[in-house]
Design an enzyme around this catalytic site. Structure first.
Site, PDB file in Angstrom:
ATOM      1  N   SER A 259       0.433  12.868  32.213  1.00  0.00           N
ATOM      2  CA  SER A 259       1.166  12.079  32.844  1.00  0.00           C
ATOM      3  C   SER A 259       1.988  11.396  31.775  1.00  0.00           C
ATOM      4  CB  SER A 259       0.285  10.794  33.367  1.00  0.00           C
ATOM      5  OG  SER A 259      -0.205   9.993  32.504  1.00  0.00           O
ATOM      6  N   LYS A 260       2.862  10.506  32.142  1.00  0.00           N
ATOM      7  CA  LYS A 260       3.829   9.887  31.272  1.00  0.00           C
ATOM      8  C   LYS A 260       2.972   9.240  29.872  1.00  0.00           C
ATOM      9  CE  LYS A 260       8.549   7.971  31.768  1.00  0.00           C
ATOM     10  NZ  LYS A 260       8.948   9.090  31.445  1.00  0.00           N
ATOM     11  N   ARG A 261       1.848   8.806  30.297  1.00  0.00           N
ATOM     12  CA  ARG A 261       1.108   8.105  29.163  1.00  0.00           C
ATOM     13  C   ARG A 261       0.716   8.724  27.891  1.00  0.00           C
ATOM     14  NH1 ARG A 261      -3.605   6.880  32.154  1.00  0.00           N
ATOM     15  NH2 ARG A 261      -2.417   7.574  33.884  1.00  0.00           N
ATOM     16  N   HIS A 262       0.802  10.197  28.157  1.00  0.00           N
ATOM     17  CA  HIS A 262       0.460  11.151  27.198  1.00  0.00           C
ATOM     18  C   HIS A 262       1.731  11.771  26.416  1.00  0.00           C
ATOM     19  CE1 HIS A 262      -2.826  11.264  30.000  1.00  0.00           C
ATOM     20  NE2 HIS A 262      -3.609  11.019  28.905  1.00  0.00           N
ATOM     21  N   GLY A 263       2.858  11.099  26.250  1.00  0.00           N
ATOM     22  CA  GLY A 263       4.020  11.211  25.570  1.00  0.00           C
ATOM     23  C   GLY A 263       5.133  11.816  26.447  1.00  0.00           C
TER      24      GLY A 263
END
Ligand code: GLU
Length: 491
Positions: A259-263
């Site tokens: 997801s977007k939280r991981h870069g």
């Protein structure tokens, strides 16, 4: 059977690489089977609309080279649609959904529901408190249809729900997972039409897939649990359901859904950083499908040739940015220098290293740097510091190893002599610079590392770097001499 497949994005403002992979597999499958690949925009969730998201999605697909046969396209920045099954934008198809939902209501497969938000919230709360999974309790199922129609006509707020049969197994075949069974006891009476009159995804998707004659649904595994409802809807209409393929999620290094939280996860992020589309395509093709040959580098044509649903895996591939970088570096090394230089310009302009006027003037010079250092680049954005290094007139020696080298006794004389001979060169090019270094070896009796390392540090300030004589050639006489002087002064 004519293969017709579709990618059905909801325009949320960016294209997740998982979506690009879904689009790609659809595309590959269509091309492999002489079929058609369609893009249909699923924009019936009006609360999630993002301006220009459709345009952005089309641009990303164009960039990636995953080009559809039917659907919305951009012409002079305007959306135009091509294909005989349009509109390919769901918000333009409301009359169609209305017609089909009326059919379902009349055949008793769907019903009006007047439950208020408050009632549904209470229901959910109570179910949660009792430790039950929250689902609709069928409160409005038994309202007489004539009475319900009157209430609708009088303007009472309502939705339309699917009337699922009770306690029935719904079975379908997934081409990757095999037979999948769900019992309706675990499913909700899905809302088909919302209070705003728009269809839900679940309803619009089956109407459109049917009307657009979609033969195979290739989509992410998060839709697997929705499929029984879709399959039941096909049954209710008396339509034949398409074949299903649910793709495994792309995972992060912790084996969770990426997801977007991981870069970076958006196609746009990779484009912005200067990944080459063919590298991204090649890389994501392998995240969920394994080729029938022991190799990793595949062009789009080769992917089309080798792709098969049989080799799509059930479990998700881990997105490994190092591996992607390795692959991108491979493609950068192979890429044409002019193409890379054009790309490099966007970063050099962006960082203010060159301005618009210098683009033409410095083009060849920048191209020579690109050609020299491209083997070191994971993505094109990394070009900036390399070009920057060629611009400064003074070198700073920071690395311990470089400091040690420059301290050696013979270095001052060596660099001074080198500088003089460089300065005397009329033709300042790599072959001539090489001759100068050879002449120093002969005349000063210094060779190997003792010769090359001080020169490298003297000219660049570091022990690392690209081909030395090419570096000096690109730096040019003036800058090379100035740099040597600045170092010699400090010795
Ligand atoms: N609109 C859905 C999405 O955003 C499409 C799912 C499907 O392919 O059926 O992913």
């Amino acid at each position: 059977m004519t293969v017709r497949v579709r990618f059905a994005p909801s325009p949320t403002g960016f294209v997740h690489i998982g979506s690009l992979r879904t689009a790609l597999y659809n595309y590959l499958y269509a091309k492999k089977n002489n079929g058609k690949y369609i893009i249909r925009v699923e924009d019936t969730d009006r609360t999630r609309l993002v301006e220009d998201a459709i345009e952005g999605m089309i641009r990303s697909m164009e960039w990636a080279g995953v080009i559809h046969d039917e659907g919305p396209f951009l012409e002079n920045d305007h959306i135009v649609q091509r294909g005989e099954y349009g509109s390919y934008i769901q918000s333009e198809r409301l009359d169609t959904y209305k017609k089909y939902v009326d059919e379902l209501i009349d055949s008793g497969h769907a019903y009006y529901c007047f439950c208020t938000k408050e009632r549904l919230d209470d229901l959910r709360e109570n179910q949660r408190a009792d430790g039950k999974t929250s689902r609709y309790d069928g409160h409005c199922r038994s309202i007489d249809i004539e009475e319900a129609k009157k209430r609708v006509e009088s303007g009472e707020e309502h939705v339309v729900r699917l009337k699922l049969p009770e306690n029935r197994d719904i079975v379908f075949e997934d081409l990757v997972r095999g037979k999948v069974t769900f019992n309706t006891a675990d499913l909700d009476d899905q809302v088909l039409i919302k209070t705003d009159g728009y269809p839900t995804y679940h309803f619009a998707v089956i109407v459109d897939d049917h009307l657009m004659e979609i033969s195979h649904i290739i989509r992410g595994e998060e839709w697997l649990s929705s499929t029984p409802k879709h399959v039941y809807l096909y049954e209710a209409f008396g339509w034949e359901a398409p074949k299903y393929v649910h793709l495994p999620n792309i995972l992060n290094s912790e084996k969770k859904k990426l997801s977007k939280r991981h870069g970076d996860v958006a196609v746009e992020d990779f484009n912005r950083k200067g990944y080459l589309p063919e590298a991204l395509i090649n890389y994501i093709a392998l995240l969920g499908w394994s080729p029938d040959e022991e190799r990793e580098i595949f062009s789009m044509e080769e992917l089309i040739e080798h792709f098969s649903i049989e080799r799509v895996s059930k479990s998700g591939g881990v997105f490994d940015v190092d591996k992607l970088n390795w692959m991108n570096n491979h493609y950068i090394k192979e890429a044409d220098d002019d193409r890379l230089t054009e790309l490099a310009m966007r970063y050099l302009l962006g960082s203010g290293i060159i301005d618009d006027e210098e683009i033409t003037e410095k083009y060849e010079w920048i191209k020579s740097i690109v050609s020299l250092v491209k083997e070191k680049l994971d993505y094109m954005m990394q070009i900036t510091p390399y070009v920057q290094e060629f611009l400064t007139e003074e070198v700073v020696v920071e690395e311990e190893e470089a400091k040690e080298i420059i301290k050696m006794d013979h270095v001052k004389d060596l660099l001074t002599e080198f500088k003089v001979r460089l300065n005397d060169l009329e033709l300042f090019e790599a072959a001539e610079v090489k001759k100068v270094i050879k002449s120093l070896q002969k005349d000063l009796g210094i060779k190997g590392k003792d010769l090359f390392m001080p020169i490298r540090v003297g000219v660049t300030g570091t022990v690392h770097g690209s081909d030395l004589v090419r570096t000096i050639e690109i730096l040019g006489k003036d800058k090379s001499v100035k740099r040597l002087n600045s170092i010699i002064d400090k010795l």
